[in-house]
Design a protein around this motif. Structure first.
Motif, PDB file in Angstrom:
ATOM      1  N   ALA A 222       1.529   8.393   1.085  1.00 39.16           N
ATOM      2  CA  ALA A 222       0.600   9.499   0.806  1.00 39.16           C
ATOM      3  C   ALA A 222       0.419  10.377   2.042  1.00 39.16           C
TER       4      ALA A 222
ATOM      5  N   SER B  67       0.839  -1.203   0.000  1.00 41.87           N
ATOM      6  CA  SER B  67       0.000   0.000   0.000  1.00 41.87           C
ATOM      7  C   SER B  67       0.875   1.255   0.000  1.00 41.87           C
TER       8      SER B  67
ATOM      9  N   ASP C 109      -0.446   4.090   1.155  1.00 41.19           N
ATOM     10  CA  ASP C 109      -1.161   4.997   2.069  1.00 41.19           C
ATOM     11  C   ASP C 109      -0.204   5.745   2.994  1.00 41.19           C
TER      12      ASP C 109
ATOM     13  N   SER D   1      -5.441  11.204  -7.495  1.00 41.25           N
ATOM     14  CA  SER D   1      -5.280  11.989  -6.263  1.00 41.25           C
ATOM     15  C   SER D   1      -3.878  12.580  -6.165  1.00 41.25           C
TER      16      SER D   1
ATOM     17  N   SER E 176       2.115   3.593  -8.295  1.00 39.46           N
ATOM     18  CA  SER E 176       0.728   3.168  -8.100  1.00 39.46           C
ATOM     19  C   SER E 176       0.153   2.483  -9.338  1.00 39.46           C
TER      20      SER E 176
ATOM     21  N   ILE F  72       4.610   8.306  -5.879  1.00 42.71           N
ATOM     22  CA  ILE F  72       3.302   7.636  -5.820  1.00 42.71           C
ATOM     23  C   ILE F  72       2.755   7.409  -7.226  1.00 42.71           C
TER      24      ILE F  72
ATOM     25  N   GLU G 286      -7.430   5.681  -8.937  1.00 41.55           N
ATOM     26  CA  GLU G 286      -7.861   6.686  -7.953  1.00 41.55           C
ATOM     27  C   GLU G 286      -6.660   7.305  -7.232  1.00 41.55           C
ATOM     28  N   THR G 287      -5.686   6.450  -6.877  1.00 41.56           N
ATOM     29  CA  THR G 287      -4.477   6.943  -6.209  1.00 41.56           C
ATOM     30  C   THR G 287      -3.669   7.831  -7.146  1.00 41.56           C
ATOM     31  N   GLN G 288      -3.557   7.435  -8.406  1.00 41.24           N
ATOM     32  CA  GLN G 288      -2.820   8.236  -9.389  1.00 41.24           C
ATOM     33  C   GLN G 288      -3.471   9.601  -9.593  1.00 41.24           C
TER      34      GLN G 288
ATOM     35  N   ASP H 103      -3.194   1.889  -9.061  1.00 37.69           N
ATOM     36  CA  ASP H 103      -4.601   2.231  -8.808  1.00 37.69           C
ATOM     37  C   ASP H 103      -4.908   3.605  -9.395  1.00 37.69           C
TER      38      ASP H 103
END
Length: 591
Positions: free
Chosen positions: A259, A254, A256, A293, A285, A281, A289-291, A287
């Motif tokens: 982040a 993760s 997280d 953000s 990443s 990140i 959504e993570t990218q 994901d």
């Protein structure tokens, strides 16, 4: 017969409970003879507890009946095999100043651990009860040496902490968490009292060395995590990032934690480090959504530099992201940010409004539509199209009653009315918001209400308040130079009115935004010197202290400012932070 037994049991329990309450009350009031009678009633019951036996012993000791306490302990020890009673007997001798017999009993208690290692905890706890810390440490250490399955490191760490043996304390905490990694956050909280923001403090250096040595001897991601945490406490975010990358590279589960670290770097105004973290990140990443953000936060950092030469490049990055991820509900935050950038930085309000109106055509939830309308309202306020902005804000209130976004919209209705000079309507909305479930909204509402109520009666034409509101609007519009000039007008033309400290404070914040720190400091000093009884005094003290530490390189001048908050403004929101920083500047030992 069964009913009779139940009745007897009930009477017995009831008597026990009543005696316990009475005994404690008598003891608390110093009536030890009566307390002893009640405790003995409990002791006479078929089952009694160690706590009750201890209470009887303590009551005898309060009555200075040491012989009776000794006889009682010897009698109990013959029936109940509990090694803690031997320590109790030793302490009974100590109270009589008989140190020889006290030491004999203490040694005897420690010897019981050799015979039965499970005695270690009981013996150590009684030693702790009487603040016999050295003996308690010996008991715990002996237990661990005899039975490697025992882990008394947590108890040892606390004892070493009480004694000020910081290195041994750190080693024990680390020994405990190595076996119990789930407790790492509790250990961080315990260690936090012994370290500071100063990376060169003795304790910080000691803790870092211990962790680095452990990492060399037995590599474990725990040591990276604790080092990262230490570096965060020291505001060394870049060093913390090195540790977090090491953790991720070995266990890429993760992002997280990384982040969270980026958020800390941003809040600490370490923008280059924050950018580096967000870029990491984006690279790592998988994901979407993570990218999205991370790209959003990265663009916020680049935008807030406020370099107009970069605006075209920033816009190109937004458009590239929409090409990659689409203008869909999943990129809504990015779309709102892009519209805000167009309106508030590039002054392309028409383009921003059209873009958001197209966004409203997407398949959005009611809450997502409200977020778009909130930004549309803000853009209309930017253009001073107040009535049109109020329509959007009111729609949100009507469609999502009692939600946090509805309360935010109500606050914006009040703020827009205030910008217009309609102070009466603004105040009526702010009164409702005082009970907002969002603490931030409630605090902002209270601040604005106080500003209006404190200044609306002084001048029937409300000239100064209208000028201040206009300056506030200019600041909202990113027209900071004009806002500063208008606040100068307030300060020069309304010198006797209550709005002056507020104008000084607002102007100081704008000076800080322009990195004109000497000018900001001058304003804060004016508040401190002339408006000591006002509501902004603790704000001004803290802000000036921060300027001295972070920008003006005069920490000695910051110390008395933090001190004044600590001793004269204990109800201030800055109290805890001011106390911590005052102690650090004073050079208090952390132990």
């Amino acid at each position: 017969m069964r009913i009779f037994l139940i009745l007897c049991l009930f009477i017995s329990v009831s008597t026990f409970s009543q005696s316990d309450i009475l005994a404690k009350e008598y003891f608390k009031n110093g009536d030890f003879n009566k307390a002893l009678v009640e405790y003995k009633k409990i002791y006479a019951q078929p089952s009694t507890s160690i706590a009750n036996i201890d209470a009887i012993v303590e009551t005898y000791q309060q009555l200075e009946q040491y012989a009776e306490a000794e006889a009682f302990l010897l009698e109990v020890s013959n029936r109940v095999k509990y090694a803690g009673f031997i320590v109790e007997l030793g302490y009974n001798f100590q109270l009589q100043k008989d140190t020889v017999n006290a030491r004999l009993q203490y040694n005897k208690a420690l010897e019981t651990i050799d015979l039965q290692t499970s005695n270690a905890f009981a013996v150590a706890k009684v030693f702790q009860k009487y603040n016999l810390l050295d003996e308690a440490i010996v008991a715990y250490e002996k237990g661990m040496a005899l039975n490697p399955e025992y882990n008394f490191n947590l108890q040892l760490a606390r004892l070493f902490g009480e004694q000020g043996k910081i290195e041994k304390m750190f080693v024990s905490y680390i020994g405990y968490v190595e076996v119990n990694p789930f407790a790492v956050n509790n250990i961080k909280r315990s260690i936090n009292d012994f370290i500071s923001e100063d990376s060169q403090s003795e304790n910080n250096i000691l803790f870092r060395k211990i962790l680095l040595k452990k990492a060399q001897q037995a590599p474990n991601l725990l040591w990276n995590e604790l080092l990262s945490w230490l570096f965060v406490q020291q505001k060394d975010i870049k060093k913390a990032f090195v540790q977090e990358k090491a953790i991720f590279n070995r266990a890429p589960e993760s992002l997280d934690r990384i982040a969270d670290l980026a958020t800390i770097a941003t809040s600490e105004k370490q923008k280059e480090t924050a950018k580096e973290i967000y870029e990491f990140i984006i690279e790592k990443s998988q994901d979407i959504e993570t990218q999205v953000s991370a790209n959003y936060h990265l663009l916020q950092l680049e935008t807030n530099v406020n370099n107009k030469e970069n605006y075209s490049e920033i816009e190109a990055k937004y458009l590239k992201l929409f090409d990659a991820f689409g203008s869909v509900s999943q990129t809504l935050k990015l779309q709102i940010a892009y519209a805000h950038f167009l309106a508030f930085y590039k002054n392309e309000t028409g383009k921003a409004t059209s873009f958001l109106e197209n966004t409203l055509e997407l398949r959005l939830t009611k809450f997502q539509k409200a977020e778009v309308k909130l930004e549309l309202g803000d853009i209309l306020v930017l253009q001073e199209k107040f009535n049109q902005a109020l329509i959007y804000y009111t729609q949100i209130q009507r469609n999502l009653k009692n939600s946090s976004i509805s309360q935010e919209a109500r606050y914006k209705v009040a703020k827009t009315s205030y910008y217009k000079g309609d102070f009466k309507w603004a105040e009526s909305q702010l009164k409702i918001l005082k009970a907002s479930t969002s603490q931030l909204t409630a605090n902002d509402a209270l601040d604005l209400k106080l500003l209006i109520s404190d200044n609306k009666y002084e001048d029937s034409l409300q000239t100064a308040l209208k000028l201040y509101a206009k300056a506030d609007l200019l600041a909202f519009q990113n027209r900071n130079d004009e806002a500063i000039n208008l606040l100068d007008q307030v300060l020069n033309e309304h010198k006797t009115e209550p709005i002056i400290p507020q104008a000084l404070y607002k102007q100081a914040e704008l000076f800080e935004g322009k990195q004109q720190f000497e000018k900001a400091a001058s304003n804060y000093k004016a508040i401190i010197e002339n408006y000591r009884e006002g509501i902004l005094i603790d704000n001004a003290l803290f802000k000036l202290a921060e300027l001295y530490v972070k920008h003006l390189e005069q920490p000695d001048k910051a110390k008395p400012l933090y001190e004044e908050i600590v001793f004269n403004h204990s109800d201030s929101i800055y109290f805890i932070e001011a106390r911590k920083k005052f102690r650090a500047l004073r050079g208090d030992a952390i132990n």
